[in-house]
Write a protein that holds these residues in place. Sequence first.
Motif, PDB file in Angstrom:
ATOM      1  N   UNK A 242     -23.382  59.751 -46.724  1.00  0.00           N
ATOM      2  CA  UNK A 242     -22.748  59.835 -45.404  1.00  0.00           C
ATOM      3  C   UNK A 242     -23.838  59.500 -44.363  1.00  0.00           C
ATOM      4  N   UNK A 243     -23.547  58.627 -43.381  1.00  0.00           N
ATOM      5  CA  UNK A 243     -24.565  58.243 -42.405  1.00  0.00           C
ATOM      6  C   UNK A 243     -25.130  59.454 -41.657  1.00  0.00           C
ATOM      7  N   UNK A 244     -26.433  59.387 -41.344  1.00  0.00           N
ATOM      8  CA  UNK A 244     -27.097  60.485 -40.642  1.00  0.00           C
ATOM      9  C   UNK A 244     -26.397  60.818 -39.336  1.00  0.00           C
ATOM     10  N   UNK A 245     -25.923  59.808 -38.628  1.00  0.00           N
ATOM     11  CA  UNK A 245     -25.268  60.040 -37.326  1.00  0.00           C
ATOM     12  C   UNK A 245     -24.014  60.887 -37.498  1.00  0.00           C
ATOM     13  N   UNK A 246     -23.308  60.699 -38.583  1.00  0.00           N
ATOM     14  CA  UNK A 246     -22.093  61.477 -38.866  1.00  0.00           C
ATOM     15  C   UNK A 246     -22.469  62.911 -39.232  1.00  0.00           C
ATOM     16  N   UNK A 247     -23.508  63.035 -40.084  1.00  0.00           N
ATOM     17  CA  UNK A 247     -23.964  64.366 -40.497  1.00  0.00           C
ATOM     18  C   UNK A 247     -24.428  65.158 -39.272  1.00  0.00           C
TER      19      UNK A 247
END
Length: 247
Positions: A242-247
């Motif tokens: 999962x992309x860091x920005x989403x996390x």
Amino acid sequence: MSFMRKHGNKESTINVRRVYCAQFLCSLESQGLISIGELQPIHIYDAFISTFSKEGFSKKIPLFLNYLYNQHILDKNYSTLVPKYATPQILPTVYNNEEIECLLNAVNQSTLIGKRDYAILMIASRLGLRASDICNLSFENIHYDTETIEIIQIKTGAMQVLPLLPQIKIALDSYLLERKALNGSQYIFLRNFAPFLPLSRSAIWSITNKYFNLSRVYTTSRKHGPHSLRSSFASSLITENVPYSVV
């Protein structure tokens, strides 16, 4: 404080800054200053050395000194003279999926307390909610029509919409069905004994710690409160790309 309120600072922010400013002023007084106008760089340094929370001092006191200068209370801006300080960042504790399952399996779901605690741990481990947000969960936050949990985060004030996952819905329904006798409160997670007040953050910590001990998951030198479930959830998302920005 009035200046901060006027500029939209939250009361929690104002209260923290008030404490640091009060400690700073007390330190200046102990150094023999009668007026803030007598302030010199050495006084700031001595106050910094004597404080127990140097990181907080280095972040909060420059704001106060900048305010004093902009309000023409001081004729010099000493805000840049406050020593920089940062505590080393410790890596967060992360538990793997097998350890989280052991934690959840340690809960006896045949009792009302067990059903409540299981629902709390499910929300913490599957959605990563902070303890303060779990304490504050009310019936109006649970949307069965859209299958979402919608909250205003206590810490950030930001809106968060999370999925009402099937296993969380089952856990909540099981608890709430048996909790009917405690109805009358808007909050979901209550003490099981009168007065039926909402759980506190410390209670959420105690619950998490209790089941870590029962699960026999290795916790030596590892944090074992609800925030460890939050960091574990974030880590599991990253593992799943999962992309860091989403996390």
